[in-house]
Design an enzyme around this catalytic site. Structure first.
Site, PDB file in Angstrom:
ATOM      1  N   TYR A  41       0.845  -1.205   0.000  1.00  0.00           N
ATOM      2  CA  TYR A  41       0.000   0.000   0.000  1.00  0.00           C
ATOM      3  C   TYR A  41       0.881   1.257   0.000  1.00  0.00           C
ATOM      4  CZ  TYR A  41      -3.733   3.111   1.799  1.00  0.00           C
ATOM      5  OH  TYR A  41      -4.661   4.111   1.992  1.00  0.00           O
ATOM      6  N   LYS A  60       1.261   3.982  -3.083  1.00  0.00           N
ATOM      7  CA  LYS A  60       0.841   5.385  -2.948  1.00  0.00           C
ATOM      8  C   LYS A  60       2.019   6.333  -3.180  1.00  0.00           C
ATOM      9  CE  LYS A  60      -3.591   4.961  -1.764  1.00  0.00           C
ATOM     10  NZ  LYS A  60      -4.706   5.578  -2.507  1.00  0.00           N
ATOM     11  N   TYR A  63      -4.764  -3.797  19.857  1.00  0.00           N
ATOM     12  CA  TYR A  63      -3.568  -4.499  19.382  1.00  0.00           C
ATOM     13  C   TYR A  63      -2.328  -3.916  20.059  1.00  0.00           C
ATOM     14  CZ  TYR A  63      -6.630  -6.165  15.577  1.00  0.00           C
ATOM     15  OH  TYR A  63      -7.639  -6.737  14.846  1.00  0.00           O
TER      16      TYR A  63
END
Ligand code: NAD
Ligand code: UDP
Length: 319
Positions: free
Chosen positions: A150, A154, A209
């Site tokens: 990703y 980008k 998390y």
């Protein structure tokens, strides 16, 4: 203007279509539904100013008629490996949407002499070593890490956009979007807002998390779309951060959601594939947006969550 919006059936793309139509523009939505849904556009059926083309932007794009602006938003956007809609599980599609999709949409803009706006991301800063992040910061990105499909797509997309601007004189803009939330987020894409709201409304513990000390800054979708619309109308060719500078740890965020939703099930700490490469701090410096667009967010986290919760209740059958 007649505007092509790719990723129109997604969370941000659908809100963008609504805003453009409300401003009196004509909109052509394009999407292949890989992470989006036709439901996000169902309310536009029959609107004479809206049309839709089902198409994968990684392939050559043809749009009949004149186009005045192209807004490229098509890309998987959730980092969560536990969801089939996370980009970690759609790695090649994600790289193609960012690379080939950006090339094709730039090509449409060039052919039509249209203005072009790229949806980039705070992820181009990676796990940042500078804080807050200004647009001048080059980032700290692992080129082969789990999020690289990703982040690097980008970063390539930004570089290609600037190449079209500098070499072809294309009228381009780049928005670096920081974490945004609101109605029409996919309940199951694993991002923190849908995960926490779903858990809280179902009276389950919220899954934090790691130790929850990592920070994010959450922007309500209407604020974001307003910033993007101002950018589209501006002459700003340099990248612009759009996001809410109000920073919170994920643990504080979980506590806020439990309080607002009266969820007494608490919090559980979870190790996740996510913790690898999970940026530790993220907060936009929005000086450029303030100075060049006269933009800043107006909607507080509590108000934004209050506007978002009814959507999640309805989707969960709790309304
Ligand atoms: P989303 O998954 O809801 O929307 C993305 C849309 O793009 C979906 O409808 C999907 O089906 C479509 N799509 C993906 N690949 C495609 C392809 N090859 N051809 C045609 N359509 C395709 O995600 P979102 O949150 O709305 O994100 C939209 C854009 O904004 C993305 O480019 C994302 O990188 C960027 N962004 C979002 C955020 C955020 O917080 N929501 C933050 C930073 C950047
Ligand atoms: N997160 C969490 N629990 C969840 C989902 C996410 O603690 O159920 C954390 C995640 O590790 C990250 C932050 O929330 O630190 C934001 O995650 P998100 O997936 O929304 O996007 P990111 O900002 O990492 O791109």
């Amino acid at each position: 203007m007649r505007v092509l919006v790719t990723g129109a059936a997604g969370f941000l793309g659908s809100h963008l279509c609504d805003r453009l139509l409300a401003e009196g523009h004509q909109v052509i939505g394009m999407d292949n539904f890989i992470t989006g849904s036709p439901e996000n556009l169902a309310h536009l059926a029959g609107n004479p100013d809206f049309s839709f083309i089902r198409h994968d932007v990684s392939n050559f794009i043809f749009v009949p008629g004149k186009v005045d602006a192209v807004l490229h938003f098509a890309s998987p956007a959730s980092p969560n490996a536990d969801s089939p809609f996370g980009y970690v599980n759609l790695p090649i599609q994600t790289m193609k949407a960012g690379a080939l999709g950006t090339h094709n949409t730039l090509g449409v803009a060039r052919a039509h002499k249209a203005r072009f706006l790229l949806a980039s991301t705070s992820e181009i800063y990676g796990d940042p070593l500078e804080h807050p992040q200004t647009e001048k910061y080059w980032g700290h990105v692992d080129p082969i890490g789990i999020r690289s499909v990703y982040d690097e797509a980008k970063r390539f997309a930004e570089a290609l956009t600037m190449a079209y601007h500098r070499f072809h004189g294309l009228d381009t803009r780049i928005v670096r979007i920081f974490n945004t939330y609101g109605p029409r987020m996919r309940l199951d894409d694993g991002r923190v807002v849908p995960n926490f709201l779903k858990q809280a409304l179902c009276r389950e513990p919220l899954t934090v998390y790691g130790d929850g000390s990592q920070t994010r800054s959450f922007c309500y979708v209407d604020d974001l779309v307003d910033g993007i619309y101002r950018l589209l109308l501006s002459d700003q060719h340099e990248p612009v951060n759009i996001g809410n500078p109000s920073e919170t740890t994920i643990l504080q965020f979980a506590e806020t959601i439990n309080r607002i939703t009266n969820n007494s099930a608490g919090i559980v700490f979870k190790e996740s594939q996510r913790t690898e490469g999970d940026p530790q701090r993220r907060q936009p410096d929005i000086t450029r947006a303030r100075q060049t667009l006269g933009w800043e967010p107006r909607i507080s986290l509590e108000e934004g969550l209050a506007r978002t919760i009814p959507y999640f209740k309805q989707k969960l059958g709790l309304a």
